[in-house]
Design a protein around this motif. Structure first.
Motif, mmCIF file in Angstrom:
data_model
loop_
_atom_site.group_PDB
_atom_site.id
_atom_site.type_symbol
_atom_site.label_atom_id
_atom_site.label_comp_id
_atom_site.label_asym_id
_atom_site.label_seq_id
_atom_site.Cartn_x
_atom_site.Cartn_y
_atom_site.Cartn_z
ATOM 1 N N UNK A 1 3.214 12.739 -0.532
ATOM 2 C CA UNK A 1 4.433 13.197 0.129
ATOM 3 C C UNK A 1 4.626 12.540 1.494
ATOM 4 N N UNK A 2 3.554 12.051 2.087
ATOM 5 C CA UNK A 2 3.606 11.471 3.419
ATOM 6 C C UNK A 2 2.651 10.279 3.483
ATOM 7 N N UNK A 3 2.899 9.378 4.440
ATOM 8 C CA UNK A 3 2.022 8.248 4.711
ATOM 9 C C UNK A 3 1.345 8.504 6.054
ATOM 10 N N UNK A 4 0.062 8.160 6.135
ATOM 11 C CA UNK A 4 -0.703 8.391 7.374
ATOM 12 C C UNK A 4 -1.215 7.056 7.907
ATOM 13 N N UNK A 5 -0.968 6.828 9.203
ATOM 14 C CA UNK A 5 -1.511 5.666 9.901
ATOM 15 C C UNK A 5 -2.154 6.152 11.195
ATOM 16 N N UNK A 6 -2.695 5.231 11.978
ATOM 17 C CA UNK A 6 -3.313 5.603 13.253
ATOM 18 C C UNK A 6 -3.095 4.500 14.281
ATOM 19 N N UNK B 1 0.833 -1.209 0.000
ATOM 20 C CA UNK B 1 0.000 0.000 0.000
ATOM 21 C C UNK B 1 0.863 1.254 0.000
ATOM 22 N N UNK B 2 1.965 1.224 0.742
ATOM 23 C CA UNK B 2 2.874 2.372 0.747
ATOM 24 C C UNK B 2 3.436 2.610 -0.646
ATOM 25 N N UNK B 3 3.878 1.553 -1.306
ATOM 26 C CA UNK B 3 4.443 1.715 -2.660
ATOM 27 C C UNK B 3 3.381 2.221 -3.631
ATOM 28 N N UNK B 4 2.156 1.752 -3.484
ATOM 29 C CA UNK B 4 1.090 2.216 -4.366
ATOM 30 C C UNK B 4 0.858 3.712 -4.184
ATOM 31 N N UNK B 5 0.782 4.162 -2.944
ATOM 32 C CA UNK B 5 0.554 5.585 -2.691
ATOM 33 C C UNK B 5 1.740 6.420 -3.163
ATOM 34 N N UNK C 1 11.787 7.426 1.211
ATOM 35 C CA UNK C 1 11.979 8.828 1.578
ATOM 36 C C UNK C 1 10.726 9.522 2.067
ATOM 37 N N UNK C 2 9.726 8.751 2.499
ATOM 38 C CA UNK C 2 8.471 9.309 2.986
ATOM 39 C C UNK C 2 8.386 9.173 4.504
ATOM 40 N N UNK C 3 8.116 10.269 5.182
ATOM 41 C CA UNK C 3 7.879 10.206 6.622
ATOM 42 C C UNK C 3 6.463 9.709 6.884
ATOM 43 N N UNK D 1 6.598 17.570 4.208
ATOM 44 C CA UNK D 1 7.533 17.119 3.188
ATOM 45 C C UNK D 1 7.887 18.173 2.168
ATOM 46 N N UNK D 2 7.685 19.449 2.499
ATOM 47 C CA UNK D 2 8.093 20.547 1.619
ATOM 48 C C UNK D 2 9.571 20.841 1.880
ATOM 49 N N UNK D 3 10.439 20.359 1.042
ATOM 50 C CA UNK D 3 11.868 20.536 1.285
ATOM 51 C C UNK D 3 12.381 21.904 0.853
ATOM 52 N N UNK D 4 11.607 22.622 0.044
ATOM 53 C CA UNK D 4 12.070 23.920 -0.467
ATOM 54 C C UNK D 4 11.138 25.048 -0.051
#
Length: 395
Positions: free
Chosen positions: A178-183, A168-172, A212-214, A354-357
């Motif tokens: 830019x980020x993955x959300x769990x609970x 699921x992470x790879x699909x997203x 590279x996704x937090x 995830x805004x690096x700039x």
């Protein structure tokens, strides 16, 4: 001296550093914004100018050294990064992000879980026309777990094993999140909602980190905080403000009003590990949980050196779009001074999204900037003198 919003001066008020010339229209492409520069991290720089060229920040230099471009210098002005609301939801088209956020000085938002069908709109970000958006896509959850008990099924992707979680992470990631959300959210009912097993949660976080996704983790109950940290979450969304354990309700605070010892140890662990908290005080102060259980943990975490990001959980519980001034004031009530609130709303919020700039004033960063009259406190931020997005004057 009273100035209209469209008045552009090359005079730094009260300094006499620059010749008093008036710009009749916003400069384009190459210009400088001058005043007291607040970089988003570090000390303010009085009498400095932010050099902008082709949508990017070239440098920050003493204002008197600028001779090669138009200078915009609001009277008694402060120059700061555009504000970022790191925790939002709901559909955000280009037009909606312009009207809801950018026109008020919010140059970036973090959408903290939305259905897959909204991703194309969130990822559509024409330069200089709308607020940038960071998207998580649907929240990953165990079968029957949060957010399924309270939100529509399209807000979640159910995963039942480490392999399903990593897939699921790879699909997203392939879809551009830019980020993955769990609970880790057991809810407040007598029967707890399902939670991830440690292996699946860890597999999700490991897969995200390899790409590279937090990972942002929804935690309202203290019982979910340690499992979230063990899994490898990078940001705790919300402030844990209640505590259900094996059917019993435990006090979040000790008799002296400080976080209970177990909770305090977890907050200390977050500080050591550099885990960010996005408290979303605005939404919770509109609920029956409003009170010391919300503010004491944030105050303790901040006092220990914990990093805090700003987000108000729009649109839940009638929270507002636009400049999140109420969240800023609540963070101040929790012990953050104006400098810390500004960092929460800029550099730290950018990191959560995830805004690096974006989120800081430094060479090479995108020119997302605000100019306000006076110090960048909440009242001034409600009506910026100038809003610049990707080097384009919005106001």
């Amino acid at each position: 001296m009273a100035l209209s919003r469209r008045a552009f001066l090359t005079l730094l008020a009260g300094t006499g550093l620059l010749a008093p010339t008036v710009q009749a229209a916003p400069p384009r492409g190459t210009f400088a914004l001058a005043g007291t520069v607040y970089p988003g991290q570090g000390a303010p720089l009085p009498g400095h100018a932010v050099l902008v060229r082709s949508g990017r920040i070239e440098d920050v230099v003493p204002a008197h050294a600028v001779t090669d471009r138009p200078i915009v210098a609001p009277e008694n002005g402060s120059i700061l990064p555009g504000v970022i609301n790191a925790h939002c939801h709901d559909l955000h088209t280009v037009r909606e992000r312009r009207e809801r956020w950018l026109d008020h000085g919010v140059t970036g938002i973090g959408d903290a879980a939305s259905p897959l069908k909204f991703l194309p709109a969130l990822l559509d970000a024409p330069t200089g026309r709308t607020a940038s958006a960071s998207a998580c896509g649907p929240m990953l959850c165990p079968p029957g777990g949060y957010p399924l008990p309270v939100h529509s099924p399209e807000h979640a992707l159910s995963v039942a094993s480490p392999k399903e979680g990593a897939d699921a992470v790879r699909r997203l990631a392939d879809l551009g999140v830019r980020r993955i959300k769990i609970a880790f959210e057991p809810g407040s009912l007598p029967e707890a909602w399902p939670l991830f097993d440690p292996g699946t949660a860890r597999a999700i976080c490991d897969a995200a980190h390899r790409l590279g996704l937090a990972v942002r983790c929804h935690v309202e109950d203290v019982s979910g905080l340690e499992p979230a940290l063990d899994a490898g979450a990078d940001c705790i969304e919300h402030v844990p403000h209640r505590w259900h354990e094996q059917g019993a309700i435990r006090p979040v605070l000790d008799p002296d009003g400080a976080p209970a010892p177990y909770y305090l140890r977890l907050l200390e662990r977050m500080v050591r590990d550099g885990i960010i908290m996005t408290p979303t005080l605005d939404v919770f102060t509109r609920t029956p949980w409003n009170g010391p259980d919300l503010f004491a943990p944030v105050r303790a975490f901040h006092a220990m050196g914990g990093r805090i990001a700003l987000g108000n959980d729009f649109p839940y519980r009638r929270t507002d779009a636009g400049m999140p001034v109420r969240e800023m004031r609540l963070l101040a009530e929790a012990g953050l001074d104006d400098t810390a609130v500004l960092q929460a709303a800029t550099a730290t919020a950018a990191e959560v999204c995830g805004f690096t700039d974006r989120g800081r004033i430094a060479p090479g960063m995108a020119a997302d900037l605000l100019a306000v009259r006076g110090a960048p406190a909440q009242d001034a931020l409600q009506d910026p003198a100038h809003i610049v997005k990707d080097g384009v004057f919005i106001r």
